[in-house]
Design a protein around this motif. Structure first.
Motif, short mmCIF file in Angstrom:
data_model
loop_
_atom_site.label_atom_id
_atom_site.label_comp_id
_atom_site.label_asym_id
_atom_site.label_seq_id
_atom_site.Cartn_x
_atom_site.Cartn_y
_atom_site.Cartn_z
N THR A 113 9.11 2.33 -7.47
CA THR A 113 8.10 3.38 -7.57
C THR A 113 8.34 4.26 -8.80
OG1 THR A 113 9.43 4.60 -5.97
CG2 THR A 113 7.45 3.54 -5.15
N LEU A 114 9.59 4.64 -9.00
CA LEU A 114 9.90 5.54 -10.12
C LEU A 114 9.68 4.85 -11.46
CD1 LEU A 114 13.12 7.11 -8.60
CD2 LEU A 114 11.05 8.36 -9.18
N GLU A 115 10.27 3.67 -11.62
CA GLU A 115 10.11 2.96 -12.88
C GLU A 115 8.67 2.49 -13.06
OE1 GLU A 115 11.97 2.61 -15.40
OE2 GLU A 115 14.05 2.88 -14.77
N GLY A 116 8.05 2.18 -11.97
CA GLY A 116 6.66 1.79 -12.05
C GLY A 116 5.80 2.91 -12.61
N ARG A 117 6.06 4.12 -12.15
CA ARG A 117 5.28 5.24 -12.66
C ARG A 117 5.56 5.49 -14.13
NH1 ARG A 117 5.44 11.38 -10.32
NH2 ARG A 117 4.66 10.40 -8.43
N LEU A 118 6.82 5.42 -14.51
CA LEU A 118 7.16 5.70 -15.90
C LEU A 118 6.64 4.62 -16.85
CD1 LEU A 118 8.70 7.34 -18.07
CD2 LEU A 118 10.69 5.89 -17.62
N THR A 119 6.90 3.37 -16.51
CA THR A 119 6.61 2.29 -17.47
C THR A 119 5.23 1.69 -17.32
OG1 THR A 119 7.46 0.52 -16.06
CG2 THR A 119 9.06 1.69 -17.44
N GLY A 120 4.71 1.68 -16.09
CA GLY A 120 3.45 1.00 -15.87
C GLY A 120 3.57 -0.51 -16.01
N SER A 121 4.78 -0.99 -16.09
CA SER A 121 4.99 -2.43 -16.25
C SER A 121 4.80 -3.18 -14.94
CB SER A 121 6.41 -2.67 -16.78
OG SER A 121 6.78 -4.01 -16.57
N ALA A 156 0.83 -1.20 0.00
CA ALA A 156 0.00 0.00 0.00
C ALA A 156 0.87 1.25 0.00
CB ALA A 156 -0.92 0.00 1.22
N TRP A 157 1.92 1.21 0.79
CA TRP A 157 2.81 2.38 0.86
C TRP A 157 3.46 2.64 -0.49
CZ3 TRP A 157 7.69 3.94 -0.06
CH2 TRP A 157 8.12 5.13 0.57
N LEU A 158 3.95 1.58 -1.10
CA LEU A 158 4.61 1.71 -2.40
C LEU A 158 3.64 2.25 -3.46
CD1 LEU A 158 6.77 -1.53 -2.47
CD2 LEU A 158 7.63 0.78 -2.80
N THR A 159 2.42 1.75 -3.42
CA THR A 159 1.42 2.22 -4.39
C THR A 159 1.13 3.71 -4.19
OG1 THR A 159 0.45 0.02 -4.38
CG2 THR A 159 -0.86 1.79 -5.33
N ALA A 160 0.99 4.09 -2.93
CA ALA A 160 0.73 5.50 -2.64
C ALA A 160 1.93 6.35 -3.05
CB ALA A 160 0.43 5.68 -1.16
N ALA A 161 3.13 5.86 -2.78
CA ALA A 161 4.33 6.62 -3.11
C ALA A 161 4.46 6.80 -4.62
CB ALA A 161 5.57 5.91 -2.57
N GLN A 162 4.06 5.78 -5.37
CA GLN A 162 4.14 5.86 -6.82
C GLN A 162 3.27 7.00 -7.37
OE1 GLN A 162 2.47 2.54 -8.99
NE2 GLN A 162 4.00 2.74 -10.60
N ASP A 163 2.15 7.24 -6.72
CA ASP A 163 1.23 8.28 -7.18
C ASP A 163 1.49 9.63 -6.51
OD1 ASP A 163 0.03 6.35 -8.74
OD2 ASP A 163 -1.43 5.82 -7.18
N ASP A 164 2.38 9.64 -5.55
CA ASP A 164 2.64 10.87 -4.81
C ASP A 164 3.33 11.89 -5.71
OD1 ASP A 164 3.60 12.86 -3.12
OD2 ASP A 164 3.74 11.48 -1.44
N PRO A 165 2.73 13.10 -5.81
CA PRO A 165 3.37 14.14 -6.63
C PRO A 165 4.78 14.48 -6.15
CG PRO A 165 1.16 14.79 -5.97
CD PRO A 165 1.48 13.55 -5.20
N LYS A 166 5.06 14.20 -4.89
CA LYS A 166 6.38 14.56 -4.34
C LYS A 166 7.41 13.44 -4.50
CE LYS A 166 4.60 17.78 -0.85
NZ LYS A 166 3.40 17.32 -0.13
N LEU A 167 7.05 12.41 -5.24
CA LEU A 167 7.96 11.26 -5.41
C LEU A 167 9.35 11.68 -5.86
CD1 LEU A 167 7.65 8.20 -7.77
CD2 LEU A 167 8.81 8.39 -5.58
#
Lengths: 272, 272
Positions: free
Chosen positions: B246-254, B164-175
């Motif tokens: 989190t970072l690569e997850g946001r970029l790639t969505g993979s 849950a934390w990782l998912t929230a961090a991925q969407d956090d504008p302050k990532l």
DNA sequence: GTCTATACCGAGATAGAC
DNA sequence: GTCTATCTCGGTATAGAC
């Protein structure tokens, strides 16, 4: 995130580079100070230096390839592409050093020994330079798996080589480039798709290598294995450590976040 | 690298924020277009909006703390610090979104509902804003270990909470803030020492948590354990995955580089 | 293709009114 | 403390000579 490779240059190429650097330094200096005092002297000097640099570069090209094997028009074509390649190489250094926003097109052109006008003859915009650079740097990683997961060979994991690679990467001026590609993709919707694709394909190369290595450790042949989810998870951890250990190692100098520490945990990841 | 925490705001605070955002948007718009046409109308409107925003903020403060428990001068002191805090919060959002070089002090001030002049009354320079922000964000991670290694509790690793934390961090504008601190330290020698220190101390908190967790898994009490080298290596891998996934997850969505994948490999790391 | 010169804009920072 | 106005500089991009 991909990782940069150490430069390898023959001596003539190195000389060319050194001259280009000197030219660039002079160009920068002239632009700021000397220009107002004795413009014509400085500009004449800079122009002759530039010319010498081009000549050396051409000579380097001619020596590098066995004479007669390429036709004249091809060589001319390569001469043209050389400027573009030089500009991209300069862009790599400057953007790594100052970041995309911090780097100006004047900086990049001067680092390559040219002026802004020349750069805009090869690229339509600053962002186009960035994307061309990304395609080049992230693309070669796809073709050469050794750059994607260093130390992974057919005989297993070479920890010595891995440590050496990490240490070299930590000192590589281009280390920050991969980070710049990541943040650029995250912040520019137009570039996100292409950069994401490059990252995904780069990761798949790494995952395939992890899968082969682990299959071989279990006694299988290792050819044509399809990565399991566990292989992919392992690959994620490996590339994460590869990047973070070098970056944090450079910043902190701490033995806890160092190439050596990174190599140890990667070894454990790939053994387990 | 430290990781950002999801915002938590009560409804009054949210309203204040929304008004400040509207004010900021108006301020920006006025600066660009309306100003030339009907300056006095737009400015009067902006001023009244700003005043309303301040009033709401004060009301929010008064409601938040039980009345009478703080003395008057302390409250005034907090009112003064509030602007500074608002500016830093705005700086966090803008710098995360555009990067340090890409963010202008005008952007930051406007995002907070102020002007550049106000910002320069609180900070001597843009870089001072950056360092104050780094001290604040990386500092709180030191005081609250739960922010440093999410999901690690006294009862072991809570995988649900970690995911849950990782998912929230991925969407956090302050990532992207933590990345910005890292690159800023790498590129600015003046800031390198302090940022390196913050990163090292942050890592030590994480390593200590890993050591306690693993000691408890071996049946020990877990109190006052000193991290072994293996604990530290594990911590390096964990924080690496935390950031990269989190970072690569946001970029790639993979799915291969996602919060879920990150949680799986972290679980394996902490179990082994 | 490359250079010089310049248009045009937005940046960081400062001054002074209120 | 905050705002407006302004200074100075450097940025991206373009025009036109060679």
């Amino acid at each position: 995130m991909s990782r940069p490779e150490p430069d390898s240059q023959d001596s003539l190429g190195a000389a060319t580079r050194a001259l280009a650097d000197a030219t660039a330094a002079l160009t920068r200096m002239l632009g700021k100070q000397v220009h107002d005092v004795v413009p014509e002297v400085g500009e004449a000097l800079a122009a002759s230096l530039r010319e010498a640099s081009r000549g050396l570069a051409d000579a380097s090209d001619n020596v590098a390839k066995r004479a007669g094997s390429v036709r004249a028009d091809e060589r001319r074509r390569e001469r043209v592409d050389r400027t573009r390649a030089d500009l991209l190489d300069a862009a790599a250094r400057v953007i790594a050093a100052k970041g995309y926003e911090g780097a100006s097109v004047g900086d990049i052109a001067a680092e390559a020994g040219y002026t802004k006008g020349a750069l805009y003859a090869h690229f339509p915009s600053k962002s186009a330079v960035m994307m061309a650079l990304a395609r080049e740097r992230l693309g070669i990683a796809l073709e050469d798996p050794a750059l994607d997961l260093p130390g992974v060979t057919d005989d297993g994991l070479d920890v010595e080589e891995l440590t050496a690679w990490l240490t070299a990467a930590q000192d590589d001026p281009k280390l920050l480039l991969s980070l710049e590609f990541l943040t650029y993709g995250l912040r520019n919707p137009d570039a996100a798709g292409e950069l994401a694709d490059l990252h995904v394909r780069s990761f798949e190369v790494a995952a395939a290598q992890v899968a082969r290595l682990r299959a071989r450790q279990r006694g299988a042949t290792g050819a044509d294995v399809v990565p399991t989810q566990d292989d992919r998870d392992t690959a994620l951890a490996v590339v994460s450590v590869l990047n973070v250990a070098t970056l944090e190692g450079r910043l902190t100098g701490s033995p806890d976040m160092s190439p050596a520490a990174g190599a140890r945990i990667i070894e454990r990841l790939l053994a387990g």
